[in-house]
Design a protein around this motif. Structure first.
Motif, mmCIF file in Angstrom:
data_model
loop_
_atom_site.group_PDB
_atom_site.id
_atom_site.type_symbol
_atom_site.label_atom_id
_atom_site.label_comp_id
_atom_site.label_asym_id
_atom_site.label_seq_id
_atom_site.Cartn_x
_atom_site.Cartn_y
_atom_site.Cartn_z
ATOM 1 N N ASP A 44 7.228 -5.143 -5.567
ATOM 2 C CA ASP A 44 5.793 -4.905 -5.725
ATOM 3 C C ASP A 44 5.605 -3.820 -6.771
ATOM 4 O O ASP A 44 6.092 -2.690 -6.616
ATOM 5 C CB ASP A 44 5.193 -4.471 -4.387
ATOM 6 C CG ASP A 44 3.667 -4.395 -4.418
ATOM 7 O OD1 ASP A 44 3.102 -4.190 -5.514
ATOM 8 O OD2 ASP A 44 3.054 -4.508 -3.341
ATOM 9 N N SER A 45 4.895 -4.121 -7.840
ATOM 10 C CA SER A 45 4.704 -3.164 -8.944
ATOM 11 C C SER A 45 3.876 -1.955 -8.530
ATOM 12 O O SER A 45 3.878 -0.929 -9.211
ATOM 13 C CB SER A 45 4.036 -3.863 -10.132
ATOM 14 O OG SER A 45 2.766 -4.392 -9.748
ATOM 15 N N LYS A 46 3.173 -2.037 -7.405
ATOM 16 C CA LYS A 46 2.348 -0.920 -6.947
ATOM 17 C C LYS A 46 3.161 0.146 -6.207
ATOM 18 O O LYS A 46 2.625 1.201 -5.867
ATOM 19 C CB LYS A 46 1.226 -1.429 -6.037
ATOM 20 C CG LYS A 46 0.219 -2.323 -6.746
ATOM 21 C CD LYS A 46 -0.873 -2.762 -5.787
ATOM 22 C CE LYS A 46 -1.889 -3.652 -6.482
ATOM 23 N NZ LYS A 46 -2.970 -4.085 -5.547
ATOM 24 N N LEU A 47 4.435 -0.129 -5.940
ATOM 25 C CA LEU A 47 5.260 0.831 -5.213
ATOM 26 C C LEU A 47 5.703 1.964 -6.129
ATOM 27 O O LEU A 47 6.176 1.736 -7.247
ATOM 28 C CB LEU A 47 6.498 0.137 -4.632
ATOM 29 C CG LEU A 47 6.266 -0.893 -3.529
ATOM 30 C CD1 LEU A 47 7.594 -1.460 -3.073
ATOM 31 C CD2 LEU A 47 5.517 -0.280 -2.364
ATOM 32 N N ASN A 48 5.558 3.170 -5.639
ATOM 33 C CA ASN A 48 6.057 4.350 -6.328
ATOM 34 C C ASN A 48 7.294 4.837 -5.575
ATOM 35 O O ASN A 48 7.208 5.198 -4.401
ATOM 36 C CB ASN A 48 4.979 5.445 -6.341
ATOM 37 C CG ASN A 48 5.468 6.720 -7.005
ATOM 38 O OD1 ASN A 48 6.271 6.685 -7.933
ATOM 39 N ND2 ASN A 48 4.993 7.850 -6.514
ATOM 40 N N LYS B 18 2.728 3.577 -1.401
ATOM 41 C CA LYS B 18 1.911 2.502 -1.922
ATOM 42 C C LYS B 18 0.467 2.804 -1.537
ATOM 43 O O LYS B 18 0.158 2.973 -0.355
ATOM 44 C CB LYS B 18 2.348 1.152 -1.356
ATOM 45 C CG LYS B 18 1.501 -0.017 -1.870
ATOM 46 C CD LYS B 18 1.944 -1.344 -1.271
ATOM 47 C CE LYS B 18 1.080 -2.477 -1.803
ATOM 48 N NZ LYS B 18 1.455 -3.786 -1.215
ATOM 49 N N ASP B 19 -0.376 2.899 -2.531
ATOM 50 C CA ASP B 19 -1.780 3.254 -2.292
ATOM 51 C C ASP B 19 -1.882 4.535 -1.474
ATOM 52 O O ASP B 19 -2.668 4.644 -0.516
ATOM 53 C CB ASP B 19 -2.512 2.110 -1.568
ATOM 54 C CG ASP B 19 -2.489 0.817 -2.370
ATOM 55 O OD1 ASP B 19 -2.522 0.903 -3.610
ATOM 56 O OD2 ASP B 19 -2.426 -0.260 -1.749
ATOM 57 N N LYS B 20 -1.038 5.502 -1.835
ATOM 58 C CA LYS B 20 -1.015 6.837 -1.224
ATOM 59 C C LYS B 20 -0.508 6.835 0.222
ATOM 60 O O LYS B 20 -0.607 7.839 0.913
ATOM 61 C CB LYS B 20 -2.402 7.500 -1.297
ATOM 62 C CG LYS B 20 -2.888 7.743 -2.723
ATOM 63 C CD LYS B 20 -4.222 8.460 -2.735
ATOM 64 C CE LYS B 20 -4.687 8.708 -4.164
ATOM 65 N NZ LYS B 20 -5.985 9.429 -4.202
#
Length: 493
Positions: A418-422, A469-471
């Motif tokens: 998932d590209s949104k994962l930090n 993900k999304d904080k």
């Protein structure tokens, strides 16, 4: 039935003194001396078409595993089969046990005057294949049946040698030649040395695997929970590891790692393969093809030692269906409190002693939380003496499938689907040569890591991931072993 075995062996001493190496029994149990083998009572009628059975035990076990609390020997006797049992080194690798077993198989063949069928449980199947393939015992064996043998190793062995668990397994005595050799990286090397050997297809191999974890809270249940990230398993060995691509899989059933070797569980399923009339032509036709099961990111691991107070913090992501906290310790009386993100406490940890091969003697303190509140959870421990521990946290969550690791020759990479994962990975390598820790905590803070050129040995890689993900924060841990041979070739799965 044990008394009948004693009578048989006593008769051997009187009538055939040249067979005294077969050993004797004391108080209805064998002495457990490696290399001793024992003959079961001969049934009143043995059909000429029936091969004798040689039973081979597994890791940290002995020959009496086939009749103490187990009806396998009695079932074989009642079905009219001659039986033999052997004691191998309980904590040595497949090379030492293979060499020993090879010698004794010859003796057992000479005693019966015919080939035997080997029925082997767990690591006993690896020891048996080593004896047949590498030490030349194949002329004396008709076929081999393995019961939940970890042909590709066990990820529990990887865990036992990891930087987080080493504190605990060291004091438990779980680090030995046998568990070292069962790490998946080393077993990948063993498979490469074995599967293309000229002797490998001389004897047909039949396999069984299990999918049950044992009773809730038991050590096999905990093992099953840990191994669930790697696929279906029996609490100690995954189904995939129980298979051989050139073997014939007879059954995968609802057995745990202990019940799969019970006579009432599996004997009737393999007894047709104990006879001389069994058709084994085409046995090497790759009747079982391995399926690749992607490892899921289901665990978070921490460990070490402490005295006084210890706090371990775990980030649980939003959407997790459940989370299980398992505090594994060398103390049965660990004082534990679990706090949720709102500081609400839970001290209801169920305690169970571990009787498995890899963490035998440890104590599991476990609690499961359904629909956990997202945020930072804390396990608070207190002890008046030095305590060794391993905290294993298991998640049931969609996040488990969002991460993976990849091995490309000498480089390990962390992959996000998932590209949104930090992601903030922390990679640690511990290097073992001949089972001994030679270099600890080679670190890299990146999403990829090249193996250091430290020479032949096992590289135990621990990847700790702090992500969001999304904080919403989360924690995960990957543990993997890789073997590098003397020529620098890398083996892993």
């Amino acid at each position: 039935m044990i008394k009948k075995i004693c009578v048989t062996v006593f008769a051997l001493f009187l009538l055939l003194p040249t067979w005294s190496q077969a050993g004797s029994f004391g108080k209805d149990d064998p002495s457990g001396v490696p290399g001793q083998w024992y003959v079961g009572t001969t049934p009143s009628y043995v059909a000429p078409s029936k091969h004798p059975i040689l039973f081979v035990h597994g890791l940290n076990s002995s020959s009496n595993t086939w009749w103490n609390g187990n009806n396998m020997y009695d079932t074989a006797y009642q079905n009219g089969y001659e039986t033999a049992f052997i004691d191998l080194y309980p904590t040595k690798n497949m090379w030492d046990n293979g060499a020993l077993l090879s010698q004794k198989i010859r003796d057992i063949y000479n005693y019966y005057g015919e080939k035997v069928v080997v029925v082997a449980h767990s690591k006993g199947g690896i020891d048996t294949q080593s004896a047949l393939v590498h030490y030349g015992a194949y002329p004396y064996v008709a076929r081999v049946i393995t019961l939940s043998t970890p042909h590709y190793g066990s990820q529990l062995a990887d865990l036992a040698y990891s930087s987080w668990a080493g504190w605990l397994t060291g004091i438990l005595g779980s680090k030995n030649d046998a568990t070292y050799s069962l790490q998946t990286g080393y077993m990948s090397y063993f498979r490469s040395e074995t599967d293309h050997h000229p002797n490998v297809n001389r004897i047909p191999v039949y396999t069984f695997g299990g999918t049950k974890w044992g009773s809730f809270g038991s050590s096999l249940y905990w093992g099953g929970l840990y191994l669930s990230a790697y696929g279906s398993n029996d609490g100690a060995v995954t189904v995939n590891s129980s298979r051989l691509p050139y073997g014939t899989e007879l059954r995968v059933g609802d057995w745990d790692h202990y019940t799969v070797k019970e006579g009432s569980s599996t004997f009737n399923l393999f007894k047709n393969y104990l006879n001389e009339s069994t058709n084994t032509s085409g046995f090497n036709a790759k009747s079982v093809v391995e399926s690749n099961v992607a490892e899921s990111a289901a665990s978070f691991v921490r460990g070490g030692e402490f005295s006084g107070k210890k706090h371990e913090k775990v980030s649980v992501e939003e959407g997790a269906q459940s989370v299980t906290f398992d505090w594994i310790s060398n103390h049965s009386s660990s004082q534990l409190i679990l706090k949720d993100p709102g500081q609400k406490t839970n001290s209801i940890f169920k305690v169970k002693k571990d009787d498995s091969a890899f963490f035998n003697g440890a104590y599991h303190h476990k609690v499961t939380v359904q629909d956990p509140t997202p945020g930072e959870w804390t396990v608070e421990a207190s002890s008046t003496s030095i305590e060794k521990y391993l905290l294993h946290v298991t998640f049931e969550s969609a996040m488990n499938d969002a991460l993976s690791i990849d091995l490309a020759q000498d480089e390990i990479s962390l992959k996000a689907k998932d590209s949104k994962l930090n992601l903030q990975p922390d990679m640690i390598i511990e290097y073992y040569k001949n089972g001994k820790l030679k270099k600890s905590k080679v670190k890299a803070k990146d999403d990829s890591l090249k193996l250091p050129k430290l020479g032949e040995g096992v590289y135990n890689v621990t990847i700790d991931v702090e992500g969001s993900k999304d904080k919403n924060a989360f924690h995960r841990t990957f543990i993997k072993t890789i073997y590098v041979d003397a020529a620098g070739k890398v083996y892993g799965q």
